[in-house]
Design a protein around this motif. Structure first.
Motif, mmCIF file in Angstrom:
data_model
loop_
_atom_site.group_PDB
_atom_site.id
_atom_site.type_symbol
_atom_site.label_atom_id
_atom_site.label_comp_id
_atom_site.label_asym_id
_atom_site.label_seq_id
_atom_site.Cartn_x
_atom_site.Cartn_y
_atom_site.Cartn_z
ATOM 1 N N PHE A 230 -9.939 -8.258 23.971
ATOM 2 C CA PHE A 230 -10.932 -8.823 24.887
ATOM 3 C C PHE A 230 -11.432 -10.196 24.418
ATOM 4 O O PHE A 230 -12.352 -10.756 25.034
ATOM 5 N N ARG A 231 -10.832 -10.738 23.380
ATOM 6 C CA ARG A 231 -11.283 -12.052 22.902
ATOM 7 C C ARG A 231 -10.977 -13.132 23.925
ATOM 8 O O ARG A 231 -11.735 -14.107 24.061
ATOM 9 N N THR A 232 -9.869 -12.994 24.655
ATOM 10 C CA THR A 232 -9.499 -14.001 25.662
ATOM 11 C C THR A 232 -9.412 -13.393 27.054
ATOM 12 O O THR A 232 -8.926 -14.046 27.970
ATOM 13 N N ILE B 235 -11.588 -8.548 31.618
ATOM 14 C CA ILE B 235 -11.385 -7.193 32.129
ATOM 15 C C ILE B 235 -9.960 -6.743 31.829
ATOM 16 O O ILE B 235 -9.008 -7.525 31.982
ATOM 17 N N LEU B 236 -9.815 -5.484 31.401
ATOM 18 C CA LEU B 236 -8.504 -4.897 31.141
ATOM 19 C C LEU B 236 -8.509 -3.443 31.585
ATOM 20 O O LEU B 236 -9.537 -2.759 31.518
ATOM 21 N N ALA B 237 -7.357 -2.974 31.971
ATOM 22 C CA ALA B 237 -7.210 -1.562 32.327
ATOM 23 C C ALA B 237 -7.086 -0.718 31.067
ATOM 24 O O ALA B 237 -6.526 -1.161 30.060
ATOM 25 N N ASP B 238 -7.602 0.506 31.155
ATOM 26 C CA ASP B 238 -7.500 1.422 30.007
ATOM 27 C C ASP B 238 -6.061 1.587 29.547
ATOM 28 O O ASP B 238 -5.764 1.558 28.343
ATOM 29 N N GLU B 239 -5.152 1.752 30.519
ATOM 30 C CA GLU B 239 -3.766 2.032 30.165
ATOM 31 C C GLU B 239 -3.128 0.875 29.418
ATOM 32 O O GLU B 239 -2.293 1.080 28.549
ATOM 33 N N TYR B 240 -3.516 -0.362 29.767
ATOM 34 C CA TYR B 240 -2.981 -1.517 29.044
ATOM 35 C C TYR B 240 -3.430 -1.480 27.595
ATOM 36 O O TYR B 240 -2.632 -1.713 26.675
ATOM 37 N N VAL B 241 -4.717 -1.173 27.390
ATOM 38 C CA VAL B 241 -5.244 -1.096 26.021
ATOM 39 C C VAL B 241 -4.511 -0.019 25.231
ATOM 40 O O VAL B 241 -4.088 -0.243 24.087
ATOM 41 N N VAL B 242 -4.332 1.155 25.830
ATOM 42 C CA VAL B 242 -3.651 2.258 25.159
ATOM 43 C C VAL B 242 -2.214 1.883 24.821
ATOM 44 O O VAL B 242 -1.711 2.170 23.730
ATOM 45 N N ASP C 176 -15.931 -1.033 34.637
ATOM 46 C CA ASP C 176 -15.955 -1.801 35.886
ATOM 47 C C ASP C 176 -14.951 -1.137 36.824
ATOM 48 O O ASP C 176 -13.789 -1.532 36.912
ATOM 49 N N GLY C 177 -15.421 -0.055 37.468
ATOM 50 C CA GLY C 177 -14.509 0.749 38.275
ATOM 51 C C GLY C 177 -13.547 1.497 37.373
ATOM 52 O O GLY C 177 -13.957 2.266 36.507
ATOM 53 N N GLU C 178 -12.245 1.253 37.547
ATOM 54 C CA GLU C 178 -11.216 1.913 36.742
ATOM 55 C C GLU C 178 -10.829 1.079 35.529
ATOM 56 O O GLU C 178 -9.896 1.437 34.807
ATOM 57 N N ARG C 179 -11.556 -0.024 35.317
ATOM 58 C CA ARG C 179 -11.180 -0.931 34.222
ATOM 59 C C ARG C 179 -12.321 -1.084 33.222
ATOM 60 O O ARG C 179 -13.446 -0.681 33.477
ATOM 61 N N LEU C 180 -11.970 -1.716 32.107
ATOM 62 C CA LEU C 180 -12.946 -1.975 31.048
ATOM 63 C C LEU C 180 -13.350 -3.437 31.084
ATOM 64 O O LEU C 180 -12.518 -4.326 31.313
#
Length: 828
Positions: A627-629, A632-639, A682-686
């Motif tokens: 999240f430095r750049t 918003i990101l989706a959970d699945e992308y982070v995983v 933020d909805g389905e995202r982080l």
């Protein structure tokens, strides 16, 4: 009449003992005693002493009085009450039925009286902590023994009255024990048998096995079959007499010369001079669990290794808590005058740094390790092989571990427990010399001259030392699971090991390292180092530092590495106040609030502390870094990203979760970050916090914890991707040096005073992980063969870098290879 004479004699002895009682010095376990026993005040108490001795009884009474425990009383034929505790001597309980006395009748009456219950507390009193040897008449008179007469007990008291240890067993419910049996007589016998075994085990845990004279040990080594075979197989140029003489020389060089007197001397020196002046305290966790293990298992202590103080601290802490100090495998470099002889008498046995190819030395050393295990001595060695210069746990070496495990599996008398021990410091006293060595300075050889120079540490304060005993590995049970046929594969005398043993040892070593890191201690200096070194210019306001340390503490509480992870101080302001003088933080007054900073020189020392616990934040730091750049990101992308990077993190930081568990672990960390407000839904995202929110600075700090690690990953991947001919052999040693040189250049250009950033061993670990996941292979010449997929890996590695780091790295690569800086594969 007999009762009257006994009472008169008892009164006379009590008055004679009173002057000595004031001079007796004791230690007791568990500590603190009242809390450790947790007695029920509504139930009577009966103390059981291991032998019939009025002096032991008087000492017990004094200890109970000092700690506010129920005082023992000679109850005669009366039952104890909640206000009047009783006392029973074990020898009376072990008498045959034909010799019933009032005490035995009391036990049997208690069994038959269903309404009676009491708390049985077995107590062992040790005078002098000497396990005994068959040596001088002096020891025969003054060493404590269960068979000591009244006269001899008087001399034992005179000789050892300043070194008394009282071991209190945990309370045992009398009624629960007897109600498990249908027959009263059987219940009484089982109770007596259980107490008898408790005292035997408590004695073994506190004193260890009877000591064997060193000369006898050396002769037994020379008579070992494995040594005979090595002598017979010696080179034809070496006669049998010379081979035998060399074997004796090896045995003399290796064998310890354990002495309880030397241990007591060193303990007094350490407590009154060294540790008292160097450390503000020694914080030890898990000793009560170790005490329980020592009564049932033969223990092999395997600590992390950061300082020469490690082995002194572990043995010192065990001895002061009433456990026998272990025999310690020490490098032969420590065998110099006058330290070598003292350490040898305190249980050190010496080993050469390398003895491959020396068949006789290997055989003698293996026979010595076998003899220690067979005789039941506790052992301690450092799997890392040497002190960590960076503060990270080093990759374990498996040579000595293989010998110890083989010896443990060959003997079938007692189960072996491998105990991980985390040792840490608020400030390690060798950290200055470590930084010089990482910059290329030659390691200083241990010597008497160096010992005198080291005396200057006594004039400085290094905060606290921390020892934490982690989750042990039950050796035989672990072998049952991972080496199923081991019981048929080991022979008591043969050096052969079962098929798959080498792989088994490698996996065991890694599992142990993970358990050491899972028991890490997040001390104040390390927490402050994490926050300060993650600040852009190593300067942060006081309020912001307190907030960030608060978030770090709550992260560890929200998702601990294990139940044995330890945070000594959880109050953020207290952490800052305690760390500031030890870490030598600079305070800068300002009208808008005080600032904290650290100089370049002190930042190097703090890097060591940061690396001690960096692994605890590896997963949340990687998540925060994404999240430095990005907003918003989706959970699945982070995983998905964490899953891809986890093999590298697990290799470098010895993380305990398997690859199959990492998705679940990542989601759990995400929830902790959301609960702390460092991320939001933020909805389905982080979504990360806005730049103006206080949580934003904590998330940014958390992301920067892994910045250097991710840069090293990118260096390795980009250099591999820019090889001119992928799929062609690449000299591994030369490539590791290229990685190191590129990292060193980057450190210089960015002004980093952190020599551990370009530590060659870290790049070696990355390459090993790339081989494990199939992006690299290695031929018979140990050259690397690069898979084309490394190009995509390099592109992903860039995405984890800050804009400045990515730009600098690509510029450096373009100047080295003469390629366009925007393409990691331009040279292919």
């Amino acid at each position: 009449m007999r009762a009257l004479l006994t009472h008169v004699l008892y009164t006379l002895v009590w008055w004679m003992f009173r002057p000595f009682n004031r001079l007796i010095s004791y230690r007791s376990a568990p500590h603190p005693l009242p809390e450790g026993l947790a007695l029920d005040t509504t139930q009577p108490v009966v103390y059981v002493l291991s032998n019939r001795s009025w002096t032991d009884y008087f000492v017990l009474a004094r200890i109970c009085r000092d700690h506010g425990l129920p005082l023992p009383n000679r109850t005669g034929s009366n039952f104890p009450t909640p206000t009047r505790a009783g006392i029973v001597y074990m020898p009376a309980l072990l008498k045959a039925r034909a010799h019933h006395d009032a005490l035995m009748q009391l036990i049997e009456t208690g069994v038959a009286t269903k309404s009676f219950n009491t708390q049985i507390v077995p107590v062992s009193i040790f005078w002098g902590r000497d396990p005994g040897t068959e040596t001088s008449w002096f020891k025969l008179i003054f060493s404590d023994t269960l068979q000591a007469s009244s006269v001899r007990k008087f001399f034992i008291m005179l000789a050892n009255g300043r070194s008394v240890f009282a071991n209190f067993g945990l309370p045992l419910s009398f009624r629960e024990v007897v109600d498990r049996e249908h027959n009263d007589a059987t219940a009484a016998r089982k109770l007596i048998r259980a107490l008898h075994f408790h005292f035997l085990r408590a004695r073994t845990a506190a004193l260890g096995p009877t000591l064997t004279p060193r000369a006898v040990v050396i002769n037994s080594l020379l008579a070992a079959p494995v040594v005979h075979s090595a002598i017979a197989a010696a080179s034809p140029s070496l006669s049998e007499d010379k081979a035998r003489a060399y074997a004796r020389k090896c045995a003399e060089e290796i064998a310890a010369n354990y002495s309880n007197a030397a241990i007591r001397f060193l303990e007094r020196v350490l407590s009154s001079i060294v540790f008292k002046r160097v450390f503000s305290g020694i914080d030890v966790r898990g000793l009560e669990r170790v005490r329980e293990w020592a009564q049932e298992y033969e223990i092999v202590y395997m600590p992390s290794h950061r300082s020469h103080a490690d082995y002194l601290l572990v043995s010192y802490s065990l001895y002061r808590s009433g456990l026998v100090p272990p025999h310690i495998a020490a490098g032969v470099n420590l065998n110099f005058w006058p330290v070598g002889a003292l350490l040898r008498r305190c249980g050190a046995f010496y080993m050469r740094r390398s003895f491959s190819g020396d068949r006789i030395y290997t055989a003698v050393f293996r026979a010595y390790v076998d003899s220690l295990i067979q005789r039941g001595y506790a052992i301690e060695f450092f799997p890392e092989g040497g002190r960590s210069r960076t503060g990270r746990l080093l990759a374990p070496k498996t040579g000595l571990l293989s010998m110890v495990v083989a010896a443990g599996l060959r003997q079938r008398q007692r189960k072996v427990l491998l105990v991980p021990v985390y040792v840490g410091y608020d400030r390690c006293w060798e950290v200055g010399s470590y930084a010089k060595e990482l910059r290329g300075a030659k390691k200083q050889k241990e010597s008497a001259e160096g010992l005198l120079k080291a005396g200057k540490i006594l004039g400085d304060s290094y905060g606290k030392a921390y020892i934490n005993f982690g989750e042990p590995i039950h050796l035989q049970a672990y072998a049952d699971q991972h080496l199923p046929d081991w019981r048929n594969g080991f022979d008591a005398d043969a050096p052969d090991t079962p098929e798959g043993y080498k792989h088994f040892i490698s996996q065991l070593a890694l599992e142990h390292a993970r358990r050491v890191n899972a028991a890490a201690v997040a001390n104040p200096t390390s927490l402050a180092a994490i926050a300060l070194l993650s600040a852009p210019r190593r300067v942060v306001s006081h309020d912001e530092l307190v907030e960030q340390i608060g978030h770090l503490v709550w992260l560890l509480k929200g998702h601990p590495a294990s139940e044995h992870q330890y945070i000594p101080d959880t109050a953020p302001r207290s952490v800052v106040d305690n760390a500031a003088p030890i870490a030598r933080l600079s305070r800068v007054p300002h009208a808008w609030g005080e600032l904290y900073g650290v100089s370049s020189r002190e930042a190097v020392a703090l890097t060591y502390n940061r690396n001690n616990i960096q692994h605890l934040f590896a997963i949340p730091s990687l998540i925060a870094n994404l999240f430095r750049t990005r907003l918003i990101l989706a959970d699945e992308y982070v995983v998905t990203v964490v899953r891809a990077m986890y093999p590298f993190l697990r290799t470098e930081f010895f993380l305990r979760w398997s690859s199959d568990e990492i998705d679940t672990v990542t989601r759990s960390w995400i929830e902790v970050l959301v609960q702390l407000g460092l991320l939001s839904r933020d909805g389905e995202r982080l979504r990360r916090p806005d730049a103006g929110q206080t949580e934003y600075s904590s998330l940014a700090m958390l992301g920067r914890i892994l910045s250097e690690t991710l840069e090293r990953y990118a260096i390795t991947a980009l250099l591999l991707a820019q090889q001119p001919h992928l799929q062609q052999p690449l000299n591994r040693e030369r490539f590791e040096e290229d990685c190191r040189l590129l990292a060193e250049r980057m450190a210089i250009l960015t002004g980093r005073n952190a020599p551990e950033f370009f530590d060659k061993t870290l790049f070696k670990g990355y390459l090993n992980t790339l081989i494990d996941i199939g992006l690299l292979s290695q031929n018979e010449q140990q050259d690397l063969i690069v898979d084309q997929r490394i190009v995509r890996t390099a592109e992903r590695a860039q995405e984890l870098l800050s804009d400045d780091a990515r730009q600098m790295l690509l510029q450096l690569l373009s100047r080295k290879h003469g390629t366009a800086p925007d393409s990691p594969s331009g040279a292919s």
